[in-house]
Design an enzyme around this catalytic site. Structure first.
Site, PDB file in Angstrom:
ATOM      1  N   TYR A 177       0.884  -1.165   0.000  1.00 21.75           N
ATOM      2  CA  TYR A 177       0.000   0.000   0.000  1.00 21.75           C
ATOM      3  C   TYR A 177       0.922   1.216   0.000  1.00 21.75           C
ATOM      4  CZ  TYR A 177      -4.158  -2.727   1.404  1.00 21.75           C
ATOM      5  OH  TYR A 177      -5.203  -3.616   1.456  1.00 21.75           O
ATOM      6  N   ASP A 205      -6.908  -1.595  -5.764  1.00 23.25           N
ATOM      7  CA  ASP A 205      -8.372  -1.536  -5.681  1.00 23.25           C
ATOM      8  C   ASP A 205      -8.868  -1.009  -4.338  1.00 23.25           C
ATOM      9  OD1 ASP A 205      -7.576  -3.686  -4.162  1.00 23.25           O
ATOM     10  OD2 ASP A 205      -9.203  -4.996  -4.798  1.00 23.25           O
ATOM     11  N   HIS A 296     -10.716  -8.154  -3.970  1.00 22.80           N
ATOM     12  CA  HIS A 296     -10.261  -8.004  -2.580  1.00 22.80           C
ATOM     13  C   HIS A 296     -11.020  -8.950  -1.652  1.00 22.80           C
ATOM     14  CE1 HIS A 296      -7.569  -4.912  -0.653  1.00 22.80           C
ATOM     15  NE2 HIS A 296      -7.992  -5.538   0.424  1.00 22.80           N
TER      16      HIS A 296
END
Length: 424
Positions: A177, A205, A296
């Protein structure tokens, strides 16, 4: 099947409403910090666990309420989460018979790294909620089993500790991230390269965390991630670990930033969370070496389509993508047949997420047992389908008719011609 007296099994409860957060996890006030260690509940012998679903049943009973809510929860009404599971059941195998299937190989190369089977462990945060050794136990298990571990940016242990827990030369990928403070991301990427990380798995996403109500309903305790430094908190929106740990994520990340990540890390880049054929084409254009088709696990934006539908969309709308990068899928894979169908439809490998977290209730031995179960089911499925090498799997083996009516053939709506003023 291993279960507990008086506890319905997963097979008893399976269905569209099987994982409803609001019904499976009772509401809690936010004043009580949740227990984050596994509770002292007797577990069935590991030898009695014979499927992924058995591991989930045990985890439901032995994890703390907060830990199970965090791992099992998905966004809002769980439409995507349930669709991931049901999608696998709509794809049917077409076996060939009277083949010599005595000897089988499941080996596959994933971005140049050898794997004993065409699956890997998808990144998941805070594994110490399942077991005190967390990602360290997973690293050791993956080393023994020849499986690639993709380490989460929100892992419980420092990246160096996880890598050093594995065997010399063992391949690890790092899930990333991007931090709003991009200097911290650069430091992490440089550290990853020095530690011998083989690739960067950039999550694309989740510029913001999804709303996971089961996780929000139970107060967060004193939990922090060793790699990202994220800390869980409670507020008027709830006590979601996923939301609290996502506060540092840079929501300005865009396609043009991929060159920066590749330059700093010097490592192959995989984009995690591609959900349309048009974005898969962009991934090729911007130099990605791989894409992970994923919603996810249903934990980000609810009502998105399952990865297997996106895989079919790629074949229909952007078949050239397969010649330029490796394609992976995850979400709802619980059986060897699921893995075989994905490989037959062009996926290089399949990501396994929640199951390894549930298996971790037994520590390293549980994770190794999970790998053995999946490998065994895959080998059985291959032999019963008439093939002896995963490289022999091909699209003709799979009847996709159950999903074909749902697969889009372009970016525009097939018959609505109205356009918002912003696009005119």
């Amino acid at each position: 099947m291993a279960t507990f007296a008086g506890t319905p099994t997963l097979n008893d409860q399976r269905g569209d409403m099987r994982h409803r957060d609001n019904s499976m996890i009772r509401s809690e006030t936010y004043s009580r910090p949740a227990q984050l260690a596994t509770e002292d509940v007797p577990k069935p012998a590991l030898s009695s666990i014979i499927s992924v679903h058995d591991f989930e049943d045990v985890a439901r009973q032995s994890f703390s309420e907060k830990a199970f809510a965090f791992y099992s929860s998905a966004a809002t009404d769980l439409v995507s989460h349930n669709a991931d599971l049901m999608c696998q059941r709509k794809l049917l195998l077409r076996p060939k018979v009277l083949r010599n299937v005595k000897d089988v190989t499941t080996k596959r190369s994933i971005l140049g790294s050898d794997s004993s089977a065409p699956f890997f462990f998808s990144p998941a945060a805070m594994a110490t909620l399942a077991h005190e050794e967390g990602e360290l136990a997973v690293a050791r298990a993956c080393g023994n089993e020849g499986i690639i571990q993709m380490v989460s940016s929100n892992a419980s242990y420092p990246l160096a500790d996880i890598v050093h827990a594995g065997k010399p030369g063992q391949p690890f990928f790092l899930q990333l991230y991007v931090n709003s403070d991009r200097s911290k991301t650069e430091d992490l990427l440089l550290s990853a390269e020095k530690l011998g990380i083989k690739a960067i798995l950039l999550t694309v996403d989740a510029p913001v965390p999804g709303k996971r109500e089961a996780d929000e309903r139970i107060a967060a305790g004193n939990v922090s991630a060793a790699i990202s430094g994220a800390v869980a908190t409670n507020d008027k929106r709830g006590g979601g670990l996923g939301r609290g740990m996502g506060k540092y994520i840079d929501s300005t990340l865009c396609w043009e930033d991929l060159a920066w990540i590749k330059r700093v890390s010097g490592l192959p880049l995989v984009l995690k969370g591609i959900q349309t054929a048009s974005d898969a084409r962009k991934a090729v254009k911007f130099g990605a070496e791989g894409i992970l088709l994923s919603n996810h696990g249903g934990r980000s934006l609810d009502t998105t389509q399952p990865a297997m539908m996106t895989l079919l969309e790629l074949h229909k709308c952007a078949p050239e993508v397969f010649a330029h990068l490796e394609v992976y899928v995850d979400g709802g894979f619980t059986r060897g047949t699921d893995i075989l169908k994905a490989i037959a439809l062009g996926a290089t490998a399949v990501g396994i997420g929640r199951p390894w977290l549930y298996a971790l209730t037994y520590g390293q031995e549980g994770v190794e047992h999970l790998c053995d179960i999946l490998k065994d089911e895959l080998i059985i499925s291959m032999k019963l389908s008439g093939i002896t090498d995963v490289d022999e799997a091909h699209p003709g083996m799979v009847n996709t008719a159950g999903l074909e009516p749902l697969v889009r053939d372009g970016e525009d709506h097939p018959w609505i011609r109205w356009q918002p003023k912003a696009r005119l």
